[in-house]
Scaffold this motif. Structure first.
Motif, PDB file in Angstrom:
ATOM      1  N   VAL A  95       1.136  -1.161   0.072  1.00  0.00           N
ATOM      2  CA  VAL A  95      -0.075   0.021  -0.136  1.00  0.00           C
ATOM      3  C   VAL A  95       0.887   1.378  -0.108  1.00  0.00           C
ATOM      4  CG1 VAL A  95      -1.680   1.157   1.355  1.00  0.00           C
ATOM      5  CG2 VAL A  95      -2.163  -1.153   1.232  1.00  0.00           C
ATOM      6  N   PHE A  96       2.060   1.207   0.704  1.00  0.00           N
ATOM      7  CA  PHE A  96       2.996   2.465   0.744  1.00  0.00           C
ATOM      8  C   PHE A  96       3.264   3.225  -0.583  1.00  0.00           C
ATOM      9  CE2 PHE A  96       7.160   4.692   0.845  1.00  0.00           C
ATOM     10  CZ  PHE A  96       6.899   5.286   1.918  1.00  0.00           C
ATOM     11  N   PRO A  97       3.328   2.466  -1.790  1.00  0.00           N
ATOM     12  CA  PRO A  97       3.646   3.153  -2.983  1.00  0.00           C
ATOM     13  C   PRO A  97       2.364   4.109  -3.477  1.00  0.00           C
ATOM     14  CG  PRO A  97       4.474   1.228  -3.105  1.00  0.00           C
ATOM     15  CD  PRO A  97       3.672   0.937  -1.769  1.00  0.00           C
ATOM     16  N   MET A  98       1.513   3.650  -3.097  1.00  0.00           N
ATOM     17  CA  MET A  98       0.016   4.181  -3.403  1.00  0.00           C
ATOM     18  C   MET A  98      -0.011   5.592  -2.541  1.00  0.00           C
ATOM     19  SD  MET A  98      -3.835   2.971  -3.581  1.00  0.00           S
ATOM     20  CE  MET A  98      -3.691   2.778  -1.810  1.00  0.00           C
ATOM     21  N   LEU A  99      -0.180   5.267  -1.001  1.00  0.00           N
ATOM     22  CA  LEU A  99      -0.055   6.405  -0.101  1.00  0.00           C
ATOM     23  C   LEU A  99       0.821   7.564  -0.456  1.00  0.00           C
ATOM     24  CD1 LEU A  99      -0.839   4.299   2.990  1.00  0.00           C
ATOM     25  CD2 LEU A  99      -2.345   5.269   1.667  1.00  0.00           C
ATOM     26  N   PHE A 100       2.107   7.014  -0.936  1.00  0.00           N
ATOM     27  CA  PHE A 100       3.311   7.999  -1.052  1.00  0.00           C
ATOM     28  C   PHE A 100       2.662   8.879  -2.305  1.00  0.00           C
ATOM     29  CE2 PHE A 100       7.106   9.309  -3.234  1.00  0.00           C
ATOM     30  CZ  PHE A 100       7.795  10.005  -2.552  1.00  0.00           C
ATOM     31  N   ILE A 101       2.080   8.407  -3.490  1.00  0.00           N
ATOM     32  CA  ILE A 101       1.832   9.301  -4.629  1.00  0.00           C
ATOM     33  C   ILE A 101       0.766  10.042  -4.073  1.00  0.00           C
ATOM     34  CG2 ILE A 101       0.584   8.935  -6.789  1.00  0.00           C
ATOM     35  CD1 ILE A 101       2.268   6.374  -7.094  1.00  0.00           C
ATOM     36  N   PHE A 129      -0.233  11.295  -1.073  1.00  0.00           N
ATOM     37  CA  PHE A 129       0.287  12.444   0.091  1.00  0.00           C
ATOM     38  C   PHE A 129       1.240  13.308  -0.805  1.00  0.00           C
ATOM     39  CE2 PHE A 129      -1.422   9.403   2.952  1.00  0.00           C
ATOM     40  CZ  PHE A 129      -2.287  10.165   3.665  1.00  0.00           C
ATOM     41  N   VAL A 130       2.079  12.623  -1.399  1.00  0.00           N
ATOM     42  CA  VAL A 130       3.323  13.833  -1.826  1.00  0.00           C
ATOM     43  C   VAL A 130       2.640  14.264  -3.339  1.00  0.00           C
ATOM     44  CG1 VAL A 130       5.454  14.027  -2.907  1.00  0.00           C
ATOM     45  CG2 VAL A 130       5.141  12.277  -0.973  1.00  0.00           C
ATOM     46  N   PHE A 131       2.383  13.604  -4.097  1.00  0.00           N
ATOM     47  CA  PHE A 131       1.949  14.143  -5.434  1.00  0.00           C
ATOM     48  C   PHE A 131       0.597  14.918  -5.808  1.00  0.00           C
ATOM     49  CE2 PHE A 131       5.440  11.323  -6.279  1.00  0.00           C
ATOM     50  CZ  PHE A 131       6.314  11.982  -6.672  1.00  0.00           C
ATOM     51  N   LEU A 132      -0.429  14.486  -4.804  1.00  0.00           N
ATOM     52  CA  LEU A 132      -1.844  14.919  -4.629  1.00  0.00           C
ATOM     53  C   LEU A 132      -1.996  15.871  -3.621  1.00  0.00           C
ATOM     54  CD1 LEU A 132      -4.005  11.938  -5.844  1.00  0.00           C
ATOM     55  CD2 LEU A 132      -2.973  13.734  -7.235  1.00  0.00           C
ATOM     56  N   GLY A 133      -1.641  15.467  -2.242  1.00  0.00           N
ATOM     57  CA  GLY A 133      -1.697  16.429  -1.270  1.00  0.00           C
ATOM     58  C   GLY A 133      -0.794  17.387  -1.270  1.00  0.00           C
ATOM     59  N   GLY A 134       0.453  17.148  -1.701  1.00  0.00           N
ATOM     60  CA  GLY A 134       1.349  18.384  -1.608  1.00  0.00           C
ATOM     61  C   GLY A 134       0.902  19.523  -2.365  1.00  0.00           C
ATOM     62  N   PRO A 135       0.514  19.505  -3.542  1.00  0.00           N
ATOM     63  CA  PRO A 135       0.240  20.912  -4.326  1.00  0.00           C
ATOM     64  C   PRO A 135      -1.332  21.423  -3.562  1.00  0.00           C
ATOM     65  CG  PRO A 135       0.632  19.018  -5.829  1.00  0.00           C
ATOM     66  CD  PRO A 135       0.571  18.358  -4.360  1.00  0.00           C
ATOM     67  N   LEU A 136      -1.919  20.637  -3.027  1.00  0.00           N
ATOM     68  CA  LEU A 136      -3.196  21.122  -2.135  1.00  0.00           C
ATOM     69  C   LEU A 136      -2.641  22.117  -1.010  1.00  0.00           C
ATOM     70  CD1 LEU A 136      -5.727  18.219  -2.651  1.00  0.00           C
ATOM     71  CD2 LEU A 136      -5.700  20.498  -3.719  1.00  0.00           C
ATOM     72  N   LEU A 137      -1.657  21.453  -0.372  1.00  0.00           N
ATOM     73  CA  LEU A 137      -1.199  22.069   0.861  1.00  0.00           C
ATOM     74  C   LEU A 137      -0.225  23.334   0.539  1.00  0.00           C
ATOM     75  CD1 LEU A 137      -0.426  21.956   3.945  1.00  0.00           C
ATOM     76  CD2 LEU A 137       1.625  20.508   3.553  1.00  0.00           C
TER      77      LEU A 137
END
Length: 320
Positions: free
Chosen positions: A28-34, A36-44
């Motif tokens: 699950v980690f690769p999906m969670l990484f994508i 949080f980092v690539f989707l959640g990062g820009p939103l943050l």
């Protein structure tokens, strides 16, 4: 007995890696990484920028400010006094109305298609799904530009009328660069997102309920409204959310087919980051758009939970 124990043991040994938390997390980690980092990062980043001070040359100053959000509902006079303005809320209201109209049109056009697909053979269903997903193979910008040749003066839509003499060359439907053209473009772009969830719900529907209703001499209208629609309601709601949310922030169709005559929220966001270079205000109105979309999703989730609760209560009462 011994044989059963050996089978259970072998099954347990086989499933142990699948139930191991470390094994599950590694998958699950690769999906969670994508996410949080690539989707959640820009939103943050957008969230943080919306609370900073705008630079007149573009960019931001690292000075906390609520000016971005204040600008949505108020405008500043020459003497620095803030007064309420309905300019931007009216754009948001117009965007919500057009997104809601697009969602309704997609449902009216998509539901019969999904219902028809549900009665086809497996081969025909796969063929229909193939045709429905074909538009996704081409870039949305190219597909939207193609509609200018269809809706424009002397375009594909007017050619039969011009050829038969029903319309002279100086006449036109004047569809291009209008809200009707924008609605057609949005309908074309997001119709598959309505058809596929409804079709999936129809596929899961218990066909014996339809046979039972027919055996009880229910008319087709009653079967459709009292049996089919309640059963496929989750798919309809999912389709409406999938259409409404992107339609709310769309800016390609309004820009190309509507020429931005009536400004929409997605276009307003795009302009703040390109021509206006007001990143703080652009981030603030983006977050407001995200908030509206989240409200729609939360309402959908609560509706689904309410439906499941009512279904469980009905089953319990039926068992009693």
């Amino acid at each position: 007995m011994k044989k059963n124990m050996e089978q259970k043991k072998s099954t347990a040994v086989y499933l142990t890696p699948l139930t191991n938390p470390l094994f599950l997390w590694s998958g699950v980690f690769p999906m969670l990484f994508i996410i949080f980092v690539f989707l959640g990062g820009p939103l943050l980043i957008m969230f943080v920028v919306s609370f900073l001070t705008s630079d007149s040359d573009g960019g931001v100053h690292l000075v906390p400010s609520l000016a971005g959000y204040k600008q949505i509902f108020f405008e500043q006079d020459w003497d620095g006094k803030w007064t309420f303005s309905f300019a931007y809320p009216s754009i948001l209201l117009r965007s919500v109305v057009i997104a809601a109209a697009t969602t309704l049109l997609c449902f009216l056009a998509g539901f019969p298609v999904a219902l028809y697909m549900g009665g086809l053979s497996e081969k025909q269903k796969n063929l229909m799904l193939f045709f429905i997903t074909i538009p996704f193979w081409t870039n949305l910008l190219v597909r939207t530009y193609a509609w200018t040749n269809i809706l424009g003066r002397g375009g594909v839509l007017e050619l039969p009328f011009l050829a038969t003499g029903l319309m002279s060359t100086d006449q036109s439907f004047d569809l291009l660069y209008s809200n009707t053209a924008v609605a057609i473009g949005l309908l074309y772009s997001y119709l598959p997102l309505m058809v596929i969830p409804i079709f999936t719900s129809i596929e899961r529907m218990d066909q014996r309920l339809l046979d039972a209703a027919a055996d009880l001499y229910a008319s087709r209208r009653v079967i459709l409204t009292k049996v089919v629609l309640p059963l496929v309601k989750p798919g309809v709601i999912a389709g409406m959310v999938l259409v409404f949310v992107p339609a709310l922030g769309a800016f390609i169709a309004p820009a190309i087919l509507g020429a931005n005559k009536d400004l929409l929220w997605g276009t307003l966001v795009e302009q703040q980051f390109t021509t206006a270079r007001n990143w703080v205000f652009g981030a603030a109105i983006s977050n407001l758009l995200l908030l509206v979309a989240l409200v729609v999703v939360v309402v959908q989730i609560k509706q689904e939970r309410k439906e499941k609760t009512n279904s469980l209560l009905a089953n319990k009462q039926g068992n009693k």
